[in-house]
Design an enzyme around this catalytic site. Structure first.
Site, short mmCIF file in Angstrom:
data_model
loop_
_atom_site.label_atom_id
_atom_site.label_comp_id
_atom_site.label_asym_id
_atom_site.label_seq_id
_atom_site.Cartn_x
_atom_site.Cartn_y
_atom_site.Cartn_z
N HIS A 127 5.15 7.99 9.30
CA HIS A 127 4.24 8.14 8.16
C HIS A 127 4.17 6.83 7.37
O HIS A 127 3.09 6.33 7.06
CB HIS A 127 4.70 9.29 7.26
N ASP A 167 -20.39 -16.39 6.20
CA ASP A 167 -19.48 -15.56 6.99
C ASP A 167 -18.07 -16.00 6.65
O ASP A 167 -17.86 -16.86 5.79
CB ASP A 167 -19.75 -15.72 8.51
N TRP A 182 11.22 3.36 7.81
CA TRP A 182 10.34 2.21 8.05
C TRP A 182 11.05 0.90 7.76
O TRP A 182 10.65 -0.16 8.24
CB TRP A 182 9.05 2.31 7.23
N SER A 196 -1.61 -10.29 13.34
CA SER A 196 -2.93 -9.92 12.82
C SER A 196 -3.05 -10.24 11.33
O SER A 196 -4.03 -10.83 10.88
CB SER A 196 -3.16 -8.43 13.07
N SER A 197 -2.02 -9.86 10.57
CA SER A 197 -2.07 -10.10 9.12
C SER A 197 -2.09 -11.58 8.80
O SER A 197 -2.82 -12.02 7.90
CB SER A 197 -0.85 -9.48 8.44
N HIS A 200 9.54 -6.91 -0.69
CA HIS A 200 9.00 -6.80 -2.04
C HIS A 200 7.66 -7.49 -2.22
O HIS A 200 6.74 -6.88 -2.76
CB HIS A 200 9.98 -7.16 -3.15
N GLU A 242 5.59 -7.66 0.02
CA GLU A 242 4.73 -6.71 0.73
C GLU A 242 4.20 -5.63 -0.22
O GLU A 242 3.04 -5.22 -0.15
CB GLU A 242 5.52 -6.08 1.87
N TYR A 266 3.54 -5.99 -3.26
CA TYR A 266 2.46 -6.56 -4.06
C TYR A 266 1.25 -6.90 -3.21
O TYR A 266 0.12 -6.91 -3.72
CB TYR A 266 2.98 -7.75 -4.87
N SER A 276 -10.53 -4.57 -11.50
CA SER A 276 -11.10 -5.57 -12.41
C SER A 276 -12.58 -5.82 -12.12
O SER A 276 -13.26 -6.44 -12.95
CB SER A 276 -10.32 -6.89 -12.30
N HIS A 290 16.41 -5.65 -5.88
CA HIS A 290 16.40 -4.40 -6.65
C HIS A 290 16.24 -3.17 -5.74
O HIS A 290 16.41 -2.05 -6.20
CB HIS A 290 15.37 -4.42 -7.79
N HIS A 291 15.92 -3.41 -4.47
CA HIS A 291 15.95 -2.30 -3.51
C HIS A 291 17.37 -2.04 -3.01
O HIS A 291 17.58 -1.15 -2.21
CB HIS A 291 15.05 -2.62 -2.31
N THR A 347 2.23 -7.13 -15.68
CA THR A 347 1.59 -5.88 -15.29
C THR A 347 1.05 -5.16 -16.52
O THR A 347 -0.06 -4.62 -16.51
CB THR A 347 2.58 -4.97 -14.53
N LYS A 395 -2.17 -6.66 -17.63
CA LYS A 395 -3.32 -6.20 -16.87
C LYS A 395 -3.83 -4.86 -17.38
O LYS A 395 -5.03 -4.68 -17.58
CB LYS A 395 -2.98 -6.09 -15.37
N ARG A 427 16.21 11.48 -0.72
CA ARG A 427 15.01 11.38 0.10
C ARG A 427 15.40 11.44 1.57
O ARG A 427 16.57 11.38 1.92
CB ARG A 427 14.25 10.10 -0.22
#
Lengths: 538, 315
Positions: free
Chosen positions: A79, A108, A144, A170-171, A254, A256, A258, A269, A303-304, A329, A332, A451
């Site tokens: 998932h 293009d 994951w 790809s990314s 991390h 990732e 963002y 925006s 922090h993870h 943040t 924003k 979890r």
């Protein structure tokens, strides 16, 4: 598709190819490739969503009713992988592909053939990944994050690692393309600080992608060599360290996070000023906030890992750095609210999803701030509180922004208006059920439910059942979305105007609806007052 | 030190909006429980109060921001004849709404840092217990108590039989029927709990024999990962005798959800009796095949699905 060539052709080069294979498989057109990305992301969204439905079905009540725990672990792992790498990221790349050239006045993408390659890698990568579910040993089941030593116990590790490598390639190619396009292909007069915030957000995101996808590739390659080639990067029995993997993974992970939210900031925006009929408040502050969030994302990874036993100094550093992110943040969110203040608002579906985003993403931000406090995180970590937190920022954050963007630009893509009634049905059902789905998970986490467990103590039964009911209805609601999209693309009789929305500003609204196969063959003449930010002096 | 400052500000702030939540001490989660439990150790107050304070702060900010947003959405609607103004910049408010969050964050960071520092200080402990995670059970070894080393007191602790039978797919058994007294203990009970004394600073040294696990009893206020090759340390000082339940909190394979933790906190006298009993048992190995030692040798045979594939790799 109905947005094929519409304007008078004076050159064969201008029309869309007639054959299906030529048009879609060999395409170098940013609009067609953008469509491919978006259709792919939608498909993955439903595949990943079906995994979520199975997860919520098993968690509907205590006791195991439907599946063995190991299959449950495969579902949670798949998932996440499918939603992150298959749905959210390709959807943003698709939106970038479609809109960035239109927004900066480019004909293009800078590297059209690479654009084709970077899309067509993805179906193969995900076929590889999803095929593991049908193999004897089953799919990946270690989460994951693929923490060793657990992930090394999986028979499908090699498939997952190669799939991740392909997604990474790809990314990275997509990111190179976007940077090259934005930096080299802007129309004369489209200065950097006149670009739409969405383009800015993608420019910054693309740098994040280039910086961290190779790190992920390195981490998973080390897993591969640990399992198959006798290395001991993460094996303590050979002098390795399992925590090293977590540091490397989250140095990718991390930023990732963002990567999945900065383009969403850009989308919101764009949408809020359009429907507020008022320029975005603090354009430069918005751009600098995105840039500073991107910078900070590189120094908060641990922090993870507050519960892995970091030294005190490291816990304090990563706590402070993480809390600091709340400042840009917050800026924003305040700026979006200030954009609404003194405006003249209407609430078409894109605006509804944008408002939903601002409120619900902020709730996800609040729980993020709570999670940053290390002593409190010792309780929250790896509980449903975390699950609630990241689903608020990813579902009601990233996904809501993608849906908002889809409704916002759909008339430009298809040339038709979608059904406002059914789109609003989609919104109200989504916003209600997503909260029924995820809000009770805060309570579950606080009460102590870990979890990634397939079964739980009966004390957690009530909120799990509520959450599952919300989940099923949120899932069913997304079928409305499919209906609206198909109706709009193929059956809608209501033609869209070029401008589409009364308050819309920017180059993308100066081309016809649907956008012709080729746009801006000749660079447009930029009038600052036609841009959303062209005459903003702050 | 700082924790004194924390406690003072806690008492002030805890009476805020959240007085309605969880003033009851839970030894195990309860139905409809909304908030974090207060815990039962000296330190567990720290996360509890930080949770409440930060939740209160977020609630207030949320009310202000969302309130402003809803007022804007009501007042500045085109259908009510609102005309859009042209401004898009205001240095004063931008400075204010950057500064105020910074101040709030500094206060929260100050409180959290004090609490974290007291957590990290494992010195002066009166007892040491070694905790080892295995797929999918825990092992507890008593290392030292009141300055005296303890020899050969250690045992495996795994899911109780009733929960284990009930949790099998298609067992047809009712999870609500799994009870100890009137407490529902489905998946939260073990065959042999960890027994510790009250009012004792206990140092837990935590490691793993295979994959990463995480030892979490919410009543202590913390969880800490059990990692192969690494020994982590943390402490708890339980204030009241009782039974405290927790679970593994790091995905560790198929039975991750089925390796609970139970800590029984006894009075010091009761604990001394219990410990003497355990020591006598291990001193006379001929009497009864010591179950602890036997299961410990069998423990490391692990794999995520079934013993297979990479057994050579995993020690």
């Amino acid at each position: 598709m109905s947005y094929a060539a519409t304007h008078d052709q004076h050159d064969d080069h201008h029309g869309a190819p007639k054959g299906f294979f030529q048009r879609w498989c060999m395409s170098t057109n940013h609009k067609d490739i953008g469509t491919l990305y978006l259709v792919f992301a939608l498909t993955m969204f439903f595949i990943g969503g079906s995994f979520a439905m199975l997860i919520r079905a098993e968690l509907f009540k205590p006791g195991l009713q439907l599946m063995q725990p190991y299959f449950f672990n495969q579902l949670t792992t798949m998932h996440a992988l499918v939603m992150i790498f298959g749905a959210i990221m390709p959807a943003f790349v698709g939106l970038g592909n479609w809109m960035i050239p239109l927004m900066v006045g480019a004909p293009d993408m800078a590297l059209p053939r690479m654009n084709n390659l970077s899309f067509w890698i993805l179906p193969f990568a995900f076929t590889l990944l999803l095929s593991t579910l049908f193999m004897a040993g089953g799919g990946p089941a270690g989460g994951w994050t693929m923490y060793p030593p657990l992930s090394l116990q999986s028979d499908s590790l090699a498939y997952v690692v190669f799939a991740v490598h392909l997604m990474g390639i790809s990314s990275i190619m997509g990111a190179i393309n976007i940077i090259a396009t934005i930096l080299n292909m802007r129309a004369p007069g489209m200065e950097l600080l006149k670009m739409p915030v969405f383009v800015w957000s993608w420019l910054i995101t693309a740098f994040l992608l280039i910086a961290v996808m190779p790190v992920l590739a390195g981490a998973v390659t080390m897993l591969l060599t640990d399992k198959y080639f006798g290395t001991n990067f993460f094996n303590p029995g050979g002098g390795g360290d399992p925590v090293l993997y977590q540091h490397i993974f989250w140095f990718f992970g991390h930023p990732e996070v963002y990567i999945m939210i900065l383009p969403a900031f850009g989308i919101i925006s764009e949408i809020v000023p359009t429907f507020a009929r008022k320029p975005i408040f603090g354009y430069k502050a918005m751009v600098f906030a995105i840039a500073s969030i991107a910078f900070l994302s590189f120094i908060v990874w641990a922090h993870h890992m507050f519960a892995v036993g970091l030294p005190l100094g490291a816990e304090i550093f990563f706590m402070y750095a993480t809390m600091l992110i709340a400042v840009p943040t917050g800026v924003k969110v305040f700026n979006w609210v200030a954009t609404m203040w003194g405006s003249s608002m209407t609430f078409e579906t894109p605006m509804l999803f944008a408002v939903g985003f601002i409120i619900l993403f902020t709730i996800g931000g609040f729980s993020g701030l709570m999670l940053a406090l290390v002593p409190a995180d010792f309780q929250y970590h790896d509980t449903y509180f975390v699950v609630a937190h990241f689903h608020y920022v990813l579902v009601t954050g990233a996904l809501f922004a993608i849906i908002a963007a889809t409704y916002y630009w759909l008339p430009k893509w298809t040339g038709n208006m979608y059904s406002e009634f059914w789109a609003k049905m989609h919104f109200w059902n989504s916003v209600i059920w997503v909260n029924v789905l995820f809000f009770p998970q805060h309570f579950l986490g606080l009460a102590g439910m870990p979890r990634r467990i397939p079964d739980y103590n009966v004390a957690f039964a009530n909120f799990n059942m509520i959450s599952s009911i919300g989940g099923f209805l949120f899932g069913a609601t997304q079928l409305i979305f499919i209906g609206v999209l198909i109706h709009c693309a193929f059956f809608s009789k209501k033609k869209a105007t070029d401008r589409v929305w009364e308050g819309a500003k920017g180059l993308e609204w100066t081309v016809p609806s649907p956008a012709p196969h080729h746009t801006f063959d000749v660079p447009p003449v930029i009038h600052d007052d036609e841009l959303a930010h062209g005459h903003v002096n702050d | 030190m700082t924790s004194g400052g924390i406690r003072r500000s806690f008492t002030a702030a805890a009476t805020l909006a959240l007085a309605s939540f969880g003033s009851v001490v839970h030894a195990a989660p309860g139905p409809w429980q909304l908030n974090m439990e207060r815990g039962a150790s000296t330190w567990s107050q720290v996360p509890y109060h930080l949770n409440n304070i930060s939740l209160a702060v977020c609630t207030v900010i949320g009310i202000l921001v969302f309130g402003a947003m809803f007022i804007a959405m009501f007042r500045f609607r085109k259908s009510r004849g609102a005309v859009a103004e042209k401004w898009s910049h205001n240095t004063m408010v931008e400075v204010i709404w950057t500064t105020i969050p910074v101040i709030i964050l500094v206060v929260l960071a100050y409180l959290a840092t004090g609490g974290l520092t007291s957590w990290a200080d494992t010195t002066g402990s009166q007892m040491t217990v070694k905790v080892t995670g295995y797929q999918w059970k825990w092992r507890y070894d008593y290392v030292e108590y009141q300055g005296k080393p303890i020899d050969k007191v250690g045992f495996m602790s795994k899911l109780d039989t009733q929960s284990d039978q009930t949790r099998q797919l298609g067992s047809g058994m009712d999870p609500f029927a799994v009870k100890v007294g009137d407490e529902s203990t489905y998946l939260l009970n073990v065959d042999k709990p960890l027994v510790v004394p009250v009012d004792t600073k206990i140092r837990f040294v935590i490691t793993s024999g295979d994959v990463i696990h995480s030892w979490w009893v919410p009543a202590t206020g913390w969880k800490l990962d059990a990692i192969p090759g690494i020994i982590n340390a943390a402490w708890a000082n339980f204030q009241t005798p009782g039974t405290y339940r927790g679970q593994c909190a790091e995905l560790c394979g198929q039975d991750h959800g089925f390796m609970p933790i139970v800590v029984v906190v006894k009075s010091k006298a009761d604990f001394a009796t219990w410990l003497a009993g355990q020591q006598a048992q291990s001193a006379a190995p001929a009497a009864a095949p010591a179950p602890a030692a036997a299961s410990s040798t069998a423990a490391p045979q692990t794999s995520q699905v079934a013993p297979a594939a990479d057994a050579a790799k995993q020690g």
